[in-house]
Write an enzyme that holds these catalytic residues in place. Structure first.
Site: not given
Ligand code: SRM
Ligand code: SF4
Length: 589
Positions: A98, A167, A231, A233, A454, A460, A499, A503
């Site tokens: 990323r 981030r 993290k 944000k 997502c 993922c 899930c 995201c």
């Molecule tokens: Fe996310 C984890 C993809 C935005 C909350 N996110 C992941 C991971 C890295 C899975 C992992 O940990 O193994 C995913 C990778 C999937 C893949 O194959 O690419 C993933 N997140 C994404 C992206 C690519 C989704 C998308 O379709 O665009 C977004 C990348 C953003 C970026 O460029 O940095 C993405 N993730 C978000 C957002 C939205 C936002 O930030 O505006 C959230 C919700 C906001 C927040 O953080 O509260 C988000 N991602 C999570 C979480 C839950 C965090 C939590 O507080 O519980 C995880 C899991 C974790 O961190 O343990 C996670």
């Molecule tokens: Fe993966 Fe869950 Fe984030 Fe979708 S919402 S990219 S399934 S961690």
């Protein structure tokens, strides 16, 4: 919307604070990740050595965790997982990288490099994310250094795109307000440069550079050896657009302007989406507006807010380590008071502002500086060539003209921006030549144009159900219901995730689906159209038949009973479909 302004008293009485989980505790009492960070030599670990191991496609578990701070996740192709297990082969490991792209601003040269890397190493595609940056999937471990070098050639990197740090900083994109947007973007860029971790581990691991001087205690003046608890944000919104979903950010800044010039920001703290099913102690939460600052106060405010989370965030239980939980544990008054104490001045009362939507304004617009912008919907952010739809080729051809800047939107789309009027016909011709329009292949409802999914399967590791590969087809079926009810042109936000992590920021969509198991989702309704209200689960762990049944009913009633101008999310609440939804800041199911 009704602006949310929470008045806090700077002179709040001292609060008894439980510090048993924060950084002042001995290391052995904290989560294993805290020890890993502490002992990682400021994030270098032994990643460099691991990269040359020829026996496996994977990296060591600790390095895998550290590599996140370098923007890299080890993944395995989940479509192949069972078959490889049967064949007693190790999983087919590949890597996701990323990039860091504050405010999503990307020069044509950078776009061309992303295109080249995607074609050469990333399965002929790349992905635009919900935080305005880009990802490559399917990278082999042996390609990682070449990818890093390629990014560096055009001034890009993947530092701090993941990991327990601040981030990619988001910055709203409002093409009509070009001048103001530029001023806000400049501040987002300054903020991004300020919060980025300072260790030279990235340059050493990926480019073989030697540290200028041996790393000492001052390597990370702000973060220290343990970085953030989790993290963090940061995002900047430019009203009337809430495209970045300010209430979902740990720290948000709402631009306040006077006569088109940026004056300062309302400060929003404590948003977050992630939750876990059957773990009621985890929940999405909307941020609180705690006051106003002048532009000059931006960096001190960021330091103060992040400092509070760095020092008080939970370092024992990672699922409880986000800033939203620190705020709820310690109390908003305590946290605001602590921010003000560190700032040395109280925050001014928040100023009035109004959001009207959290989607993108698609199509051509002319900015207040006379430049032209074309906002292009890219379904779920996937830049790829498909039969009859050579999107990747078309965007490459446009980048080659060097006649526009690419701005990645918070809704996984792109704005071809800053086009001189004289150049617009050339861009339009290339769009037409490559069949690129805002009419997606599978149909064109306003619902689809307000959709996000997502990544989920197959890359993922946390996905429990399909998302990006399923939502377009589900929307095609929902479009049948929309047509039946005359709602095809009605903008309704729909978001899907594989899930509950959130995201695609599902918990603020009017319709949301979060994956529970293959083919099964939780269905949520009632989020606010401009991201101001959380939705509520109306069905748990259901398949497409039940989802369609509920939507058939609610959409039909909406078409017949809505009041003039009433949004779908507002209607389902008024009509009692979602009895429990309130203007609340957070929920657990
Ligand atoms: Fe996310 C984890 C993809 C935005 C909350 N996110 C992941 C991971 C890295 C899975 C992992 O940990 O193994 C995913 C990778 C999937 C893949 O194959 O690419 C993933 N997140 C994404 C992206 C690519 C989704 C998308 O379709 O665009 C977004 C990348 C953003 C970026 O460029 O940095 C993405 N993730 C978000 C957002 C939205 C936002 O930030 O505006 C959230 C919700 C906001 C927040 O953080 O509260 C988000 N991602 C999570 C979480 C839950 C965090 C939590 O507080 O519980 C995880 C899991 C974790 O961190 O343990 C996670
Ligand atoms: Fe993966 Fe869950 Fe984030 Fe979708 S919402 S990219 S399934 S961690």
């Amino acid at each position: 919307m009704a602006t949310k302004m929470t008045k806090t008293s700077p002179a709040a009485a001292p609060v008894e604070v439980d510090r048993s989980r924060d950084i002042s505790q001995p290391l052995e009492k904290l989560a294993p990740e805290e020890r890993l960070k502490f002992n990682s030599d400021y994030l270098a670990g032994s990643i460099a050595e691991d990269l040359i191991d020829e026996i496996t496609l994977a990296v060591d578990e600790n390095n895998n965790k550290l590599m996140k701070f370098h923007g890299i996740y080890q993944q395995d192709d989940r479509d192949q997982r069972d078959e490889r297990r049967l064949q007693k082969l190790e999983p087919y490991y590949t890597f996701m990288l990323r990039g860091r792209m504050p405010g999503g601003v990307c020069t044509p040269q950078q776009w061309l490099k992303m295109d080249e890397i995607g074609r050469t190493y990333g399965n002929e595609q790349f992905r635009l994310t919900t935080r305005q940056t880009f990802q490559f999937h399917y990278l082999n471990r042996t390609a990682l250094r070449d990818v890093m070098l390629g990014l560096r050639e055009v001034g890009l990197d993947s530092k701090a795109a993941c990991g327990d740090v601040a981030r990619t900083v988001m910055s709203g994109v409002h093409p009509g307000l070009s001048k103001l947007h530029k001023q806000v973007y400049e501040q987002a860029q300054i903020a991004s440069d300020h919060v980025i971790h300072k260790t030279s581990a990235y340059e050493e691991v990926w480019f073989g550079e030697k540290p200028a001087q041996p790393r000492g205690e001052n390597e990370e003046p702000f973060y220290g050896k343990q970085y953030m608890p989790r993290k963090f944000k940061i995002g900047f919104a430019v009203p009337p657009s809430n495209d970045i979903d300010i209430y979902s950010q740990d720290l948000g800044f709402v631009a306040i302007a006077s006569r088109g010039r940026l004056k300062g920001f309302n400060v929003v703290i404590g948003g977050g989406m992630g939750r876990t099913d059957r773990a009621p102690e985890t929940y999405p939460r909307l941020g609180d507006v705690i006051g106003y600052i002048d532009v000059e106060q931006l960096l001190p405010t960021i330091e103060a807010v992040m400092g509070v989370q760095r020092d008080y965030g939970d370092r024992v239980t990672r699922s409880h380590a986000r800033f939203k939980y620190t705020i709820d544990d310690k109390g908003l008054d305590f946290v605001t008071g602590e921010i003000e104490r560190r700032l040395g001045v109280p925050l001014a009362p928040a100023k009035a502002f109004k959001f009207t939507a959290n989607g993108d304004q698609l199509g051509w617009t002319t900015g207040d500086d006379g430049l032209e912008h074309f906002t292009l919907f890219i379904e779920n952010g996937r830049v790829i060539n498909r039969p009859g739809h050579p999107l990747m080729d078309g965007l490459k051809a446009i980048a080659e003209t060097e006649k526009c800047v690419f701005r990645l939107t918070p809704n996984q789309s792109v704005i071809l921006s800053d086009i001189a009027p004289v150049d617009r016909p050339a861009i339009e011709a290339l769009l037409a030549e490559h069949a690129i329009t805002n009419t997606p292949q599978k149909g064109r409802s306003a619902l689809r144009l307000n959709s996000m999914a997502c990544v989920a399967m197959p890359t993922c590791a946390l996905a429990m159900a399909e998302s990006e590969r399923y939502l377009p087809d589900l929307i095609t079926r929902i479009e049948g219901l929309l047509e039946k009810n005359g709602l095809t042109e009605e903008p309704i936000t729909i978001r899907m995730t594989g899930c509950p992590n959130g995201c695609a920021r599902p918990y603020i969509a009017e319709i949301a689906l979060t994956g529970r198991a293959p083919g099964k989702y939780n269905l949520y309704l009632g989020g606010g159209f401009h991201g101001e209200r959380l939705n509520k689960m109306v069905r748990e762990n259901v398949g497409e038949d039940v989802i369609m049944e509920v939507l058939d009913d609610t959409l039909a009633r909406y078409a017949q009973e809505r009041q003039p101008g009433e949004r779908f999310g507002d209607f389902v609440i008024r009509a009692g479909f979602v009895a429990e939804v309130k203007e609340g800041r957070h929920f657990n199911d």
